[in-house]
Design a protein around this motif. Structure first.
Motif: not given
Length: 140
Positions: A128-140
């Motif tokens: 996606t080109g998203e920052d890893l922290a953004v992706v991980e935050a979506a998991a919460r």
């Protein structure tokens, strides 16, 4: 500034004030008894070159002596008026922004679905080109 858009009669056909209502497409207000009566009172049609539709933020540019009628516009209609009122290069950028919005709409839901399906967070970030922290935050 007012919250109303206005139909305005302008002197001459070379006015840069607002936009011709026909350039915006169908507008609910054009079929109201008030607008039809106003047009009839001045002996013009909705396609008259002297008729302009002015968005709320531009009403201060309407000459004091100009005939005008406040008209209700829906959010989508007002967006179309504003889009037609800007220079072409700005309108192209607005089109790109609308395309961006449609692509990113639902982004968080898509990230969540991908993670729930077992796609690793680092792979989602890569794709996606998203920052890893953004992706991980979506998991919460």
């Amino acid at each position: 500034m007012t919250d109303d858009a206005y139909l305005v009669l302008v002197n001459g056909t070379g006015s840069t004030l607002g936009v011709p209502p026909g350039a915006v497409g169908d507008l609910v207000c054009m079929d109201t008894p008030a607008v039809r009566a106003w047009l009839h009172a001045f002996g013009i049609t909705a396609n008259s070159p002297q008729l302009r539709l002015v968005p709320p933020e531009a009403t201060s540019a309407v000459p004091e002596d100009a005939e005008r009628l406040p008209v209700p516009l829906g959010e989508e209609e007002l967006s179309r008026v504003r889009h037609q009122a800007v220079p072409r290069d700005v309108a192209r950028l607005e089109d790109e922004l609308l395309a961006y919005r449609s692509i990113t709409d639902g982004r968080d839901a898509l990230l969540t679905r991908a993670l729930a399906a077992g796609v690793p967070a680092h792979r989602v970030a890569e794709l996606t080109g998203e920052d890893l922290a953004v992706v991980e935050a979506a998991a919460r």
